[in-house]
Design a protein around this motif. Structure first.
Motif, PDB file in Angstrom:
ATOM      1  N   MET A 508       0.853  -1.256   0.030  1.00 42.73           N
ATOM      2  CA  MET A 508       0.106   0.087   0.043  1.00 42.73           C
ATOM      3  C   MET A 508       0.950   1.234   0.085  1.00 42.73           C
ATOM      4  O   MET A 508       0.280   2.279   0.101  1.00 42.73           O
ATOM      5  CB  MET A 508      -0.966   0.128   1.117  1.00 42.73           C
ATOM      6  CG  MET A 508      -1.764  -1.200   1.377  1.00 42.73           C
ATOM      7  SD  MET A 508      -3.242  -0.970   0.062  1.00 42.73           S
ATOM      8  CE  MET A 508      -4.189   0.517   0.863  1.00 42.73           C
ATOM      9  N   LYS A 535      -4.539   4.449   4.822  1.00 41.86           N
ATOM     10  CA  LYS A 535      -4.364   3.294   3.746  1.00 41.86           C
ATOM     11  C   LYS A 535      -4.211   1.956   4.718  1.00 41.86           C
ATOM     12  O   LYS A 535      -4.842   0.853   4.292  1.00 41.86           O
ATOM     13  CB  LYS A 535      -2.796   3.513   3.246  1.00 41.86           C
ATOM     14  CG  LYS A 535      -2.750   4.618   2.278  1.00 41.86           C
ATOM     15  CD  LYS A 535      -1.586   4.760   1.666  1.00 41.86           C
ATOM     16  CE  LYS A 535      -1.450   5.702   0.148  1.00 41.86           C
ATOM     17  NZ  LYS A 535      -0.212   5.973  -0.100  1.00 41.86           N
ATOM     18  N   THR A 590      -2.823  -4.024  -3.912  1.00 42.01           N
ATOM     19  CA  THR A 590      -3.255  -2.517  -3.650  1.00 42.01           C
ATOM     20  C   THR A 590      -4.822  -2.455  -3.600  1.00 42.01           C
ATOM     21  O   THR A 590      -5.497  -3.310  -4.143  1.00 42.01           O
ATOM     22  CB  THR A 590      -2.511  -1.731  -4.683  1.00 42.01           C
ATOM     23  OG1 THR A 590      -3.091  -2.043  -5.944  1.00 42.01           O
ATOM     24  CG2 THR A 590      -0.945  -1.954  -4.731  1.00 42.01           C
ATOM     25  N   LEU A 591      -5.174  -1.090  -3.496  1.00 40.77           N
ATOM     26  CA  LEU A 591      -6.711  -0.942  -3.506  1.00 40.77           C
ATOM     27  C   LEU A 591      -6.996  -0.940  -5.105  1.00 40.77           C
ATOM     28  O   LEU A 591      -8.186  -1.574  -5.307  1.00 40.77           O
ATOM     29  CB  LEU A 591      -6.946   0.475  -2.958  1.00 40.77           C
ATOM     30  CG  LEU A 591      -6.980   0.776  -1.495  1.00 40.77           C
ATOM     31  CD1 LEU A 591      -7.094   1.870  -0.958  1.00 40.77           C
ATOM     32  CD2 LEU A 591      -7.622  -0.247  -0.581  1.00 40.77           C
ATOM     33  N   GLU A 592      -6.308  -0.738  -5.966  1.00 34.63           N
ATOM     34  CA  GLU A 592      -6.442  -1.011  -7.126  1.00 34.63           C
ATOM     35  C   GLU A 592      -6.812  -2.244  -7.742  1.00 34.63           C
ATOM     36  O   GLU A 592      -7.620  -2.474  -8.676  1.00 34.63           O
ATOM     37  CB  GLU A 592      -5.281  -0.151  -8.209  1.00 34.63           C
ATOM     38  CG  GLU A 592      -5.285   1.234  -8.008  1.00 34.63           C
ATOM     39  CD  GLU A 592      -4.681   1.787  -6.760  1.00 34.63           C
ATOM     40  OE1 GLU A 592      -4.223   0.916  -6.038  1.00 34.63           O
ATOM     41  OE2 GLU A 592      -4.913   3.146  -6.749  1.00 34.63           O
ATOM     42  N   ASP A 593      -5.860  -3.316  -7.036  1.00 35.11           N
ATOM     43  CA  ASP A 593      -6.127  -4.503  -7.556  1.00 35.11           C
ATOM     44  C   ASP A 593      -7.262  -5.089  -6.872  1.00 35.11           C
ATOM     45  O   ASP A 593      -8.089  -6.103  -7.319  1.00 35.11           O
ATOM     46  CB  ASP A 593      -5.263  -5.595  -6.560  1.00 35.11           C
ATOM     47  CG  ASP A 593      -3.718  -5.193  -7.183  1.00 35.11           C
ATOM     48  OD1 ASP A 593      -3.502  -4.960  -8.318  1.00 35.11           O
ATOM     49  OD2 ASP A 593      -2.720  -5.218  -6.470  1.00 35.11           O
TER      50      ASP A 593
END
Length: 594
Positions: A508, A535, A590-593
């Motif tokens: 993160m 995060k 990550t948050l995008e994942d």
């Protein structure tokens, strides 16, 4: 079965397994009990009732006395702290009795819950049966079992602890020799309980009595509605919390005419508007502390004033140990309590700790602060390390173990204040109260304590590293007026400043080693990197948000940064087991994942 079961065997077993007291009543002593509290309506062939007690630590009230902390009484006087050891002893004793071929039935105990106070939970299952609401009255059961007497406040008194105990009760078809009824008198009828009760719930003149054999037990009548409103924290004469969140709150307790059940329901509705009352009624999952209404009242009159009066008369007094407790002695006590590691600081090392995080704000007369650690099994990290099973590792030791050690210290004649501190970001939860010097609740700073007691080193991510377990430990604290041999300050290097594995391996990118804060405790300087708590709160790599405060640091015990630290420390020989922790390249999202 031909095995013989005696009363002495049951009492010895209960006490050896963690109960402080145990008494036995025969069923005949309940012949005049109201139907809704009669054990024969639970077990028609009952022969005996067994009552077990666990003490409320004297130190549980210290924060209320200094108007600095109510959480210790909630956790250790009403919750996991006291009921963990007592409940374990109770369950073992039930099984012990049944191992002899007798049935043992637990009674959900009650102090006040009678049919005229609350409606039955459900209709009778058939004609001729009582509603499913039959529970033994704990205090009257304790009197029938010979443990003591009810004081004027209706709180039960024993020669050993005065008003400081909770009970568990079970019914059995084993015919056991009963204990003799308590013939003495503990309550002095000083009426301080009446005068000091902030709920104005106790009558000086109207009394209630029951007769068991040749002994009459009597107590003052209690206005249960006023008692419950105060207990719930809605009475501003007893609660610093309701005014914090609802500044315009005004309740004249003398004007209230609610029943117990009305006050109970009203309290649940209003508690949602107060931060601390919400936590108290919903519980703290990470600690294993269940939610329950109260005890904001602080038991000012019925327990605290009563206990001080009894002590002034030379009763319930323990001889205080004069000799210094050595490290070896404390380590043995801790082991007996189920705690793996302890380190001690003299009170003077906390003189520079901020008052809102300082245990001395709770107990100014303390001489020693004990930091307790319990190893977190490495297996708790395995599922998240493999990415196949999410298991949270608690940052705080389950309160029952801290209670056990505090109880041992109390047996040495000291006052021991246990602490399972919630997030410091919650402060202040209340307004300054009475003559208090600081707003409650004071939650001791465990990072400060880790350095001041010399338990280990604080890592770049702000976590404690010990030689024994690396980063794998849960913590708790005890503050006591006993003098204990202190630890030296920890000066070894376990986490090198140049090691930034935790930061660079955080998927993160939440750890900013370019922004480092230098901190100092007791002359020990160390650096902690800035961590983006937002995060961490939403981290999908093993962190868990603190459920009691959105501003609080997330629980990173099983997060990627901590698991990388475990791997790194094992390479240095710290926390090593027979097999390596890390078996393959770590995963990360990550948050995008998502």
């Amino acid at each position: 079965m031909n095995k013989v079961l005696t009363s002495k065997m049951i009492k010895d077993f209960a006490i050896s397994n963690g109960a402080d007291l145990c008494g036995i009543a025969n069923i005949e002593r309940f012949k005049d009990a109201p139907p809704e509290t009669n054990p024969l309506n639970i077990m028609p062939n009952a022969k005996s009732v067994v009552v077990m007690a666990g003490r409320i630590l004297e130190g549980s009230y210290k924060g209320i006395q200094t108007n600095s902390d109510w959480s210790t009484y909630w956790i250790y006087g009403y919750g996991t702290g006291i009921y963990g050891p007592l409940g374990e002893a109770f369950r073992k004793t039930l099984r012990f009795v049944e191992s002899f071929g007798f049935e043992a039935t637990a009674s959900p105990g009650s102090h006040t819950f009678l049919s005229h106070e609350a409606p039955p939970a459900r209709e009778p299952v058939k004609e001729g049966k009582l509603p499913s609401n039959v529970v033994l009255h704990m205090r009257i059961s304790a009197a029938a079992a010979g443990l003591g007497e009810l004081g004027w406040s209706k709180v039960f008194l024993t020669p050993q602890f005065g008003p400081r105990q909770r009970f568990e009760v079970f019914i059995t078809d084993a015919e056991l020799e009963p204990d003799p009824l308590f013939k003495g008198h503990i309550c002095t009828r000083c009426m301080k309980c009446v005068d000091i009760c902030p709920g104005h719930a106790l009558s000086k003149n109207k009394k209630v009595s029951v007769k068991i054999e040749d002994r009459i037990f009597e107590w003052g009548d209690v206005d249960l509605g006023k008692c419950k409103l105060t207990h719930f924290g809605l009475n501003e004469l007893a609660s610093p919390f309701i005014k914090k969140d609802i500044p315009g709150w005004k309740m004249n307790i003398d004007e209230q005419t609610m029943s117990w059940f009305e006050a109970f329901n009203f309290g649940h509705a209003v508690s949602k508007r107060s931060k601390y009352l919400t936590t108290m009624t919903s519980g703290y999952e990470e600690l294993g502390q269940g939610g329950r209404p109260g005890p904001i009242c602080g038991a000012y009159g019925c327990i605290q004033a009563c206990y001080e009066e009894l002590k002034s008369k030379g009763r319930c007094v323990r001889e205080k140990r004069k000799a210094v407790i050595t490290k070896d002695e404390l380590n043995a006590m801790a082991k007996n309590a189920g705690i793996d590691l302890v380190a001690v600081a003299p009170a003077k090392r906390f003189r520079d700790c901020a008052p809102q995080f300082n245990p001395l704000s709770i107990f100014p007369e303390a001489k020693s602060i004990i930091l307790c650690a319990q190893e977190i099994p490495r297996g708790n990290y395995r599922g998240i390390e493999e990415g196949t099973l999410w298991m949270r590792a608690g940052r705080l030791i389950n309160a029952e173990y801290i209670y056990r050690l505090a109880r041992i210290l109390e047996d040495e004649g000291g006052v021991a204040v246990p602490s399972s501190p919630l997030s410091g970001e919650r402060w202040p939860e209340g307004v300054k109260f009475r003559n208090g010097k600081i707003e409650p609740n004071v939650y001791p700073d465990l990072e400060y304590a880790a350095v001041a007691t010399g338990m280990g080193q604080i890592s770049l991510t702000g976590q404690l590293i010990t030689k024994q377990f690396g980063v794998r430990q849960a913590l708790g604290l005890i503050t006591t007026d006993l003098e204990i041999e202190p630890n030296e300050l920890f000066t070894d290097t376990l986490c090198e400043e140049s090691c930034t594995v935790c930061a660079f391996s955080c998927p993160m990118d939440a750890i900013d080693i370019g922004s480092v804060e230098e901190r100092e405790v007791c002359g020990i300087k160390y650096k902690v990197a800035c961590v983006d708590r937002r995060k961490c709160r939403y981290c999908p790599n093993g962190a868990f948000p603190d459920t009691t405060s959105e501003k609080a640091e997330a629980n990173r015990c099983t997060a990627a940064c901590t698991r990388n630290c475990i791997d790194c420390l094992e390479a240095k020989g710290i926390g090593v087991m027979k097999t390596k922790f890390r078996r393959e390249k770590p995963w990360g999202m990550t948050l995008e994942d998502l």
